[in-house]
Motif scaffolding. Structure first.
Motif, PDB file in Angstrom:
ATOM      1  N   VAL A  37      48.482  34.426   9.694  1.00  0.00           N
ATOM      2  CA  VAL A  37      48.285  34.533  11.141  1.00  0.00           C
ATOM      3  C   VAL A  37      48.953  35.790  11.673  1.00  0.00           C
ATOM      4  CG1 VAL A  37      48.813  33.452  13.365  1.00  0.00           C
ATOM      5  CG2 VAL A  37      48.044  32.045  11.456  1.00  0.00           C
ATOM      6  N   LYS A  38      50.157  36.082  11.216  1.00  0.00           N
ATOM      7  CA  LYS A  38      50.865  37.277  11.672  1.00  0.00           C
ATOM      8  C   LYS A  38      50.082  38.539  11.335  1.00  0.00           C
ATOM      9  CE  LYS A  38      55.449  35.172  11.102  1.00  0.00           C
ATOM     10  NZ  LYS A  38      56.716  35.227  10.355  1.00  0.00           N
ATOM     11  N   LEU A  39      49.546  38.596  10.132  1.00  0.00           N
ATOM     12  CA  LEU A  39      48.772  39.772   9.732  1.00  0.00           C
ATOM     13  C   LEU A  39      47.498  39.903  10.569  1.00  0.00           C
ATOM     14  CD1 LEU A  39      49.150  39.572   5.851  1.00  0.00           C
ATOM     15  CD2 LEU A  39      50.158  41.278   7.366  1.00  0.00           C
ATOM     16  N   ASP A  40      46.840  38.782  10.844  1.00  0.00           N
ATOM     17  CA  ASP A  40      45.634  38.821  11.671  1.00  0.00           C
ATOM     18  C   ASP A  40      45.948  39.310  13.079  1.00  0.00           C
ATOM     19  OD1 ASP A  40      43.931  38.015   9.680  1.00  0.00           O
ATOM     20  OD2 ASP A  40      43.987  35.888  10.215  1.00  0.00           O
ATOM     21  N   LEU A  41      47.033  38.815  13.649  1.00  0.00           N
ATOM     22  CA  LEU A  41      47.405  39.232  15.005  1.00  0.00           C
ATOM     23  C   LEU A  41      47.823  40.698  15.028  1.00  0.00           C
ATOM     24  CD1 LEU A  41      49.364  36.132  16.364  1.00  0.00           C
ATOM     25  CD2 LEU A  41      46.940  36.675  16.538  1.00  0.00           C
ATOM     26  N   PHE A  42      48.502  41.130  13.980  1.00  0.00           N
ATOM     27  CA  PHE A  42      48.870  42.541  13.895  1.00  0.00           C
ATOM     28  C   PHE A  42      47.623  43.412  13.857  1.00  0.00           C
ATOM     29  CE2 PHE A  42      49.914  46.404  11.535  1.00  0.00           C
ATOM     30  CZ  PHE A  42      51.028  46.844  12.224  1.00  0.00           C
ATOM     31  N   TYR A  43      46.616  42.986  13.094  1.00  0.00           N
ATOM     32  CA  TYR A  43      45.368  43.754  13.019  1.00  0.00           C
ATOM     33  C   TYR A  43      44.675  43.796  14.378  1.00  0.00           C
ATOM     34  CZ  TYR A  43      40.465  44.767  12.217  1.00  0.00           C
ATOM     35  OH  TYR A  43      39.213  45.300  12.317  1.00  0.00           O
ATOM     36  N   ILE A  44      44.618  42.659  15.051  1.00  0.00           N
ATOM     37  CA  ILE A  44      43.944  42.597  16.351  1.00  0.00           C
ATOM     38  C   ILE A  44      44.611  43.526  17.355  1.00  0.00           C
ATOM     39  CG2 ILE A  44      43.476  41.077  18.324  1.00  0.00           C
ATOM     40  CD1 ILE A  44      43.075  38.795  16.319  1.00  0.00           C
ATOM     41  N   GLU A  45      45.930  43.548  17.357  1.00  0.00           N
ATOM     42  CA  GLU A  45      46.652  44.354  18.334  1.00  0.00           C
ATOM     43  C   GLU A  45      46.661  45.849  17.990  1.00  0.00           C
ATOM     44  OE1 GLU A  45      47.698  43.493  21.105  1.00  0.00           O
ATOM     45  OE2 GLU A  45      47.924  41.325  21.067  1.00  0.00           O
ATOM     46  N   ASN A  46      46.391  46.185  16.735  1.00  0.00           N
ATOM     47  CA  ASN A  46      46.509  47.572  16.302  1.00  0.00           C
ATOM     48  C   ASN A  46      45.208  48.119  15.733  1.00  0.00           C
ATOM     49  OD1 ASN A  46      49.660  48.254  16.363  1.00  0.00           O
ATOM     50  ND2 ASN A  46      49.413  46.138  15.698  1.00  0.00           N
ATOM     51  N   TRP A  47      44.081  47.562  16.176  1.00  0.00           N
ATOM     52  CA  TRP A  47      42.796  47.963  15.614  1.00  0.00           C
ATOM     53  C   TRP A  47      42.507  49.439  15.870  1.00  0.00           C
ATOM     54  CZ3 TRP A  47      38.587  50.232  17.885  1.00  0.00           C
ATOM     55  CH2 TRP A  47      37.465  50.380  17.058  1.00  0.00           C
ATOM     56  N   SER A  48      41.882  50.055  14.878  1.00  0.00           N
ATOM     57  CA  SER A  48      41.318  51.395  15.020  1.00  0.00           C
ATOM     58  C   SER A  48      40.296  51.567  13.905  1.00  0.00           C
ATOM     59  CB  SER A  48      42.399  52.483  14.928  1.00  0.00           C
ATOM     60  OG  SER A  48      42.906  52.558  13.611  1.00  0.00           O
ATOM     61  N   LEU A  49      39.389  52.525  14.067  1.00  0.00           N
ATOM     62  CA  LEU A  49      38.390  52.778  13.019  1.00  0.00           C
ATOM     63  C   LEU A  49      39.068  53.222  11.724  1.00  0.00           C
ATOM     64  CD1 LEU A  49      35.371  54.562  14.755  1.00  0.00           C
ATOM     65  CD2 LEU A  49      35.417  52.304  13.690  1.00  0.00           C
ATOM     66  N   LEU A  50      40.128  54.013  11.846  1.00  0.00           N
ATOM     67  CA  LEU A  50      40.846  54.451  10.656  1.00  0.00           C
ATOM     68  C   LEU A  50      41.491  53.265   9.949  1.00  0.00           C
ATOM     69  CD1 LEU A  50      41.830  56.751   8.875  1.00  0.00           C
ATOM     70  CD2 LEU A  50      43.789  57.025  10.409  1.00  0.00           C
ATOM     71  N   PHE A  51      42.033  52.316  10.719  1.00  0.00           N
ATOM     72  CA  PHE A  51      42.620  51.103  10.148  1.00  0.00           C
ATOM     73  C   PHE A  51      41.546  50.319   9.390  1.00  0.00           C
ATOM     74  CE2 PHE A  51      45.733  47.431  11.330  1.00  0.00           C
ATOM     75  CZ  PHE A  51      46.135  47.394  10.004  1.00  0.00           C
ATOM     76  N   ASP A  52      40.349  50.191   9.976  1.00  0.00           N
ATOM     77  CA  ASP A  52      39.242  49.502   9.306  1.00  0.00           C
ATOM     78  C   ASP A  52      38.887  50.194   7.994  1.00  0.00           C
ATOM     79  OD1 ASP A  52      39.027  47.532  11.154  1.00  0.00           O
ATOM     80  OD2 ASP A  52      37.072  48.111  11.942  1.00  0.00           O
ATOM     81  N   LEU A  53      38.820  51.509   8.015  1.00  0.00           N
ATOM     82  CA  LEU A  53      38.453  52.257   6.816  1.00  0.00           C
ATOM     83  C   LEU A  53      39.481  52.048   5.711  1.00  0.00           C
ATOM     84  CD1 LEU A  53      36.549  54.212   5.439  1.00  0.00           C
ATOM     85  CD2 LEU A  53      37.797  56.109   6.489  1.00  0.00           C
ATOM     86  N   LYS A  54      40.762  52.045   6.065  1.00  0.00           N
ATOM     87  CA  LYS A  54      41.809  51.793   5.070  1.00  0.00           C
ATOM     88  C   LYS A  54      41.627  50.419   4.428  1.00  0.00           C
ATOM     89  CE  LYS A  54      45.547  54.586   7.075  1.00  0.00           C
ATOM     90  NZ  LYS A  54      46.920  54.520   7.641  1.00  0.00           N
ATOM     91  N   ILE A  55      41.362  49.412   5.248  1.00  0.00           N
ATOM     92  CA  ILE A  55      41.207  48.054   4.724  1.00  0.00           C
ATOM     93  C   ILE A  55      39.983  47.963   3.829  1.00  0.00           C
ATOM     94  CG2 ILE A  55      40.712  45.666   5.399  1.00  0.00           C
ATOM     95  CD1 ILE A  55      42.451  46.125   7.880  1.00  0.00           C
ATOM     96  N   ILE A  56      38.885  48.615   4.208  1.00  0.00           N
ATOM     97  CA  ILE A  56      37.663  48.585   3.390  1.00  0.00           C
ATOM     98  C   ILE A  56      37.917  49.211   2.024  1.00  0.00           C
ATOM     99  CG2 ILE A  56      35.322  49.511   3.188  1.00  0.00           C
ATOM    100  CD1 ILE A  56      35.113  49.215   6.259  1.00  0.00           C
ATOM    101  N   LEU A  57      38.595  50.345   1.995  1.00  0.00           N
ATOM    102  CA  LEU A  57      38.886  51.009   0.724  1.00  0.00           C
ATOM    103  C   LEU A  57      39.822  50.156  -0.134  1.00  0.00           C
ATOM    104  CD1 LEU A  57      39.301  54.719   1.868  1.00  0.00           C
ATOM    105  CD2 LEU A  57      37.345  53.678   0.738  1.00  0.00           C
ATOM    106  N   ARG A  58      40.797  49.533   0.493  1.00  0.00           N
ATOM    107  CA  ARG A  58      41.697  48.654  -0.266  1.00  0.00           C
ATOM    108  C   ARG A  58      40.966  47.412  -0.756  1.00  0.00           C
ATOM    109  NH1 ARG A  58      47.112  47.824   3.141  1.00  0.00           N
ATOM    110  NH2 ARG A  58      47.564  46.489   1.347  1.00  0.00           N
TER     111      ARG A  58
END
Length: 518
Positions: free
Chosen positions: A486-507
């Protein structure tokens, strides 16, 4: 408030001092070699770009045994000193000479791109403002030379960083180039910090001891999570000196701030020790904040919506593009997967299930079938209740290697286990992404009976569309308890960016290739 030195430590800090695995001159020598290599790359990239564009010689023999710039290259040669200095300063500015601590190949790539791009812009500015002094003030530089220089330098700088980081990973897995670290605290955050650094030496840290945030007493164990308890907060300066620790990670939100500040002032700057704080994500301010002023009062305003309308539109466009390309790329494998499912067990190829989406809306998710037909869901329902409630029996692993997943689920087929391990069972959810029910990156979509067991604070996960992958999936996945998810999900929601999405996709791609999906 000033802390008093501890009188009777449980374990002498000098005992945990990690022996040096490499001479002290190695890192400075590598950095110097890296600087020399970058100088050569900067010069050769600029010269190669000129040669590719002009097809003319760079050097000319002006006198016997003396070479100088050719007439055609001379205006560019007048810029060579600027080129080298600008490249080095840009690389240094983006911290690309750091060889200690955690690194990421993707982050290194981003920093190399930024430093090369900024450097090229400054080189162009120098070329058109300086123009080689008064000698070439009427000369017109070819713009394509600077474009080629950027491309060649970008590939060369990143190739060198890949080589250096690959060598670092090789040696770190063998216990070399690890920072001796003390962890303050004996709570869940400290335990997770110690486990993560022990299991992933590639991060660059070696936890040599734990420091109790309270006062040491007879009831305090000598070890915590496999590392010795060397001191309490009062004795931290002495523990740092005797253990030769280079970093201290504060992993306890209940540490007294005044006492910690006193400790930092006593040993931080003088010994060159770095202090880091690893608080619970619930205690972190989101990055999407704005500072307003009401009269003379400064106020921090948090975003009411996790994403603005523009951000939602941007994320939706990226979802459509990525989902379409991925579907086209993986379409040849669909028939093979369907045949394997059919040969392995009776039943349909696809499996449809209700899931809870953004704002609590119910939608139907599609997956490749990995379980036997007419399987009873009560086993999973009961396990999820324990998992969400944080019961100890939800951990089907052990204290050293926790596992929060029904690994011996009798409902799963043989092919289903393979598909889940490689995360291929979730590929049909790309259609859910195209329909708008899901996003490529987001929180995991829960089943309705899971949401029924949620507490109110857990429902904030539903503030964004669920995703095929997410921060939780690439940050430990089944090794993390529900609260951490839950903490990780909330952190993602509050800190979303296209670059953040790209990092997660590559990982995510790396996780799938390693088979860590199940």
């Amino acid at each position: 408030m000033r802390v008093e030195q501890v009188k009777n430590p449980l374990v002498e800090a000098k005992i945990v001092r990690a022996p040096s695995r490499a001479p002290q001159w190695v890192i400075p020598t590598i950095k110097a070699a890296l600087v020399v290599t970058d100088i050569l790359i900067a010069a050769l990239s600029f010269g190669t770009a000129f040669y590719a564009r002009e097809s003319g010689p760079i050097f000319n023999q002006t006198r016997p045994d003396i070479f100088g710039w050719s007439a055609r290259f001379a205006p560019y040669g007048a810029l060579m000193l600027f080129v080298i200095l600008i490249r080095l300063l840009a690389l240094r500015y983006y911290d690309l000479y750091r060889l200690r601590g955690e690194f990421s190949f993707f982050d290194d790539g981003i920093r190399v791109f930024k430093s090369t791009a900024i450097g090229s812009l400054l080189i162009v500015a120098a070329a058109f403002l300086y123009r080689g002094g008064f000698h070439y003030r009427a000369f017109s530089y070819a713009r394509s030379v600077f474009v080629l220089d950027f491309l060649i330098a970008l590939g060369s700088f990143y190739s060198v960083r890949l080589l250096v980081r690959g060598a670092q990973t090789f040696f770190r897995l063998r216990g070399v180039n690890l920072i001796p670290t003390l962890v303050v605290g004996r709570g869940p955050e400290a335990a997770f910090c110690i486990k993560e650094m022990r299991e992933r030496p590639s991060l660059g840290y070696r936890v040599i001891g734990a420091v109790d945030s309270g006062a040491l007493s007879a009831g305090v164990p000598e070890t915590y999570e496999g590392v010795p308890v060397v001191s309490d907060l009062a004795g931290l300066p002495e523990a740092i000196r005797e253990s030769a620790a280079n970093e201290v990670i504060i992993a306890d939100s209940h540490v007294d701030g005044d006492a910690l500040f006193d400790v930092m002032m006593r040993c931080g700057r003088r010994r060159g020790v770095e202090f880091r704080i690893a608080p619970s994500l619930f205690n972190c301010l989101p990055s999407k904040t704005e500072v307003d002023q009401i009269g003379a009062l400064p106020m921090i305003r948090l975003f009411r919506e996790p994403l603005s309308d523009f951000a939602r539109g941007t994320k939706r466009i990226s979802d459509i593009i990525i989902a379409s390309l991925t579907l086209a790329l993986l379409s040849p494998f669909w028939l093979l997967i369907a045949l394997l499912i059919k040969f392995d067990s009776k039943g349909p190829v696809f499996y449809a299930q209700e899931r809870v989406g953004m704002d609590g809306r119910i939608f139907v998710v599609y997956k490749f079938r990995t379980m036997r037909v007419d399987s009873d869901s009560e086993i999973h329902r009961e396990y999820q209740r324990k998992f969400i409630a944080g019961h100890a029996e939800a951990n089907v692993g052990d204290a050293k290697k926790p596992a929060y997943k029904l690994r011996d689920d009798p409902r799963i087929t043989r092919i289903g286990r393979i598909l889940r391990r490689l995360s291929l069972d979730e590929v049909p959810q790309l259609f859910n992404v195209l329909r708008g029910d899901m996003s490529v990156v987001g929180p995991r979509p829960p089943i309705p009976y899971e949401v029924e067991a949620y507490e109110l604070r857990h429902r904030k996960r539903l503030d964004m569309k669920p995703g095929l992958t997410g921060l939780w999936q690439v940050s430990g996945r089944n090794r993390l308890p529900f609260e951490e998810m839950v903490k990780l999900d909330l952190f993602y929601i509050e800190n979303w960016s296209l670059l953040f999405d790209l990092k997660i996709i590559l990982r995510t791609v790396l996780v799938m290739l390693r088979g860590d999906g199940y």
